[in-house]
Scaffold this motif. Structure first.
Motif, PDB file in Angstrom:
ATOM      1  N   TRP A   1      -7.797   2.049   6.309  1.00 16.56           N
ATOM      2  CA  TRP A   1      -7.370   1.576   4.982  1.00 16.56           C
ATOM      3  C   TRP A   1      -6.029   0.858   5.065  1.00 16.56           C
ATOM      4  CZ3 TRP A   1      -3.031   3.351   2.202  1.00 16.56           C
ATOM      5  CH2 TRP A   1      -2.936   2.841   0.902  1.00 16.56           C
TER       6      TRP A   1
ATOM      7  N   ASN B   1      -3.680   1.228  -3.722  1.00 16.25           N
ATOM      8  CA  ASN B   1      -3.914  -0.143  -3.263  1.00 16.25           C
ATOM      9  C   ASN B   1      -2.745  -1.063  -3.607  1.00 16.25           C
ATOM     10  OD1 ASN B   1      -6.594   0.296  -2.217  1.00 16.25           O
ATOM     11  ND2 ASN B   1      -7.259   0.503  -4.346  1.00 16.25           N
ATOM     12  N   THR B   2      -2.777  -2.269  -3.047  1.00 16.18           N
ATOM     13  CA  THR B   2      -1.689  -3.234  -3.258  1.00 16.18           C
ATOM     14  C   THR B   2      -1.584  -3.722  -4.698  1.00 16.18           C
ATOM     15  OG1 THR B   2      -3.155  -5.038  -2.551  1.00 16.18           O
ATOM     16  CG2 THR B   2      -1.711  -4.082  -0.869  1.00 16.18           C
ATOM     17  N   ASP B   3      -2.613  -3.472  -5.515  1.00  9.95           N
ATOM     18  CA  ASP B   3      -2.531  -3.842  -6.936  1.00  9.95           C
ATOM     19  C   ASP B   3      -2.073  -2.673  -7.808  1.00  9.95           C
ATOM     20  OD1 ASP B   3      -4.771  -2.231  -6.849  1.00  9.95           O
ATOM     21  OD2 ASP B   3      -6.132  -3.702  -7.743  1.00  9.95           O
TER      22      ASP B   3
ATOM     23  N   GLU C   1      -6.889   4.349  -4.942  1.00 14.67           N
ATOM     24  CA  GLU C   1      -8.053   4.143  -4.084  1.00 14.67           C
ATOM     25  C   GLU C   1      -8.841   5.449  -3.946  1.00 14.67           C
ATOM     26  OE1 GLU C   1     -10.899   2.624  -1.465  1.00 14.67           O
ATOM     27  OE2 GLU C   1      -9.512   1.555  -2.762  1.00 14.67           O
TER      28      GLU C   1
ATOM     29  N   LYS D   1       0.872  -1.167   0.000  1.00 12.37           N
ATOM     30  CA  LYS D   1       0.000   0.000   0.000  1.00 12.37           C
ATOM     31  C   LYS D   1       0.913   1.221   0.000  1.00 12.37           C
ATOM     32  CE  LYS D   1      -4.085  -2.011   2.008  1.00 12.37           C
ATOM     33  NZ  LYS D   1      -5.084  -2.009   3.076  1.00 12.37           N
TER      34      LYS D   1
ATOM     35  N   THR E   1      -3.482   0.315  -8.052  1.00 12.61           N
ATOM     36  CA  THR E   1      -4.558   1.201  -8.498  1.00 12.61           C
ATOM     37  C   THR E   1      -4.824   2.288  -7.455  1.00 12.61           C
ATOM     38  OG1 THR E   1      -6.242  -0.247  -7.522  1.00 12.61           O
ATOM     39  CG2 THR E   1      -5.694  -0.592  -9.862  1.00 12.61           C
TER      40      THR E   1
END
Length: 195
Positions: A191, A168-170, A174, A61, A172
């Protein structure tokens, strides 16, 4: 003639058999996943002049914010560093982007910025080179963070120093929070802790 007739029947039968073979289909791509953009495609020069590769942050994150050394919100560095120390081993990274876009509140050169942040707030999280976070010279990272056409999710405005963007961890985007939202606000901590 008999053999020709049998050969034609064999060819016809094999063609029909091929038609009945299930065709491979492409995985379904929804409009939302097709338009998702990620931060991992970017690199930037850090405050020491080295290349900082956001692809190295895959699975983490990320909180990205624009900073300034002479702003009323500069004391947020204290909370940011505490959060970084608390969660860095749980896959959180904070990345600061020093900028002079608001009221001329940042030092002239990177060395002075780095020294100020280290001596006054003990900042150990990554800082990038001083750059523009809005306007005609807006850096590519902040184009990603603020423009739906680039991030694939939503538009966000940088109105002042210490605007916070959550990744986010991908990879993208948030959401974002304005300067007045403290780094240790329960929404941000929730979060971070939400695995």
């Amino acid at each position: 003639m008999k053999y020709l007739f049998l050969a034609l029947i064999g060819v016809f039968a094999s063609c029909n058999a091929q038609d009945k073979t299930p065709k491979k289909t492409k995985p379904q791509t929804t409009q939302s996943t097709k338009n998702m953009k990620i931060i991992y495609n970017y690199t930037f020069e850090d405050i020491n002049g080295d290349t900082y590769n956001f692809a190295d942050l895959k699975g983490k994150k990320i909180i990205i914010l624009n900073t300034a050394s002479k702003c009323g919100y500069t004391k947020q560095y204290d909370a940011l560093e505490k959060i970084y120390q608390t969660y860095k081993d749980d896959n959180l990274v904070i990345v600061g982007f020093p900028s002079d876009n608001f009221g001329g509140q940042e030092f002239e050169d990177n060395e002075e910025i780095a020294s100020f942040c280290k001596l006054n707030y003990g900042v150990s999280f990554p800082l990038m080179s001083k750059s523009d976070v809005k306007g005609n010279e807006q850096n590519d990272i902040f184009k990603f963070l603020t423009k739906k056409a680039v991030n694939g999710k939503s538009d966000h405005e940088v109105k002042w120093n210490f605007t916070k963007f959550l990744i986010n961890t991908d990879g993208t985007l948030e959401t974002s929070y304005p300067s007045a939202t403290l780094p240790d606000d329960p929404k941000i901590i929730s979060w971070i802790e939400n695995k």
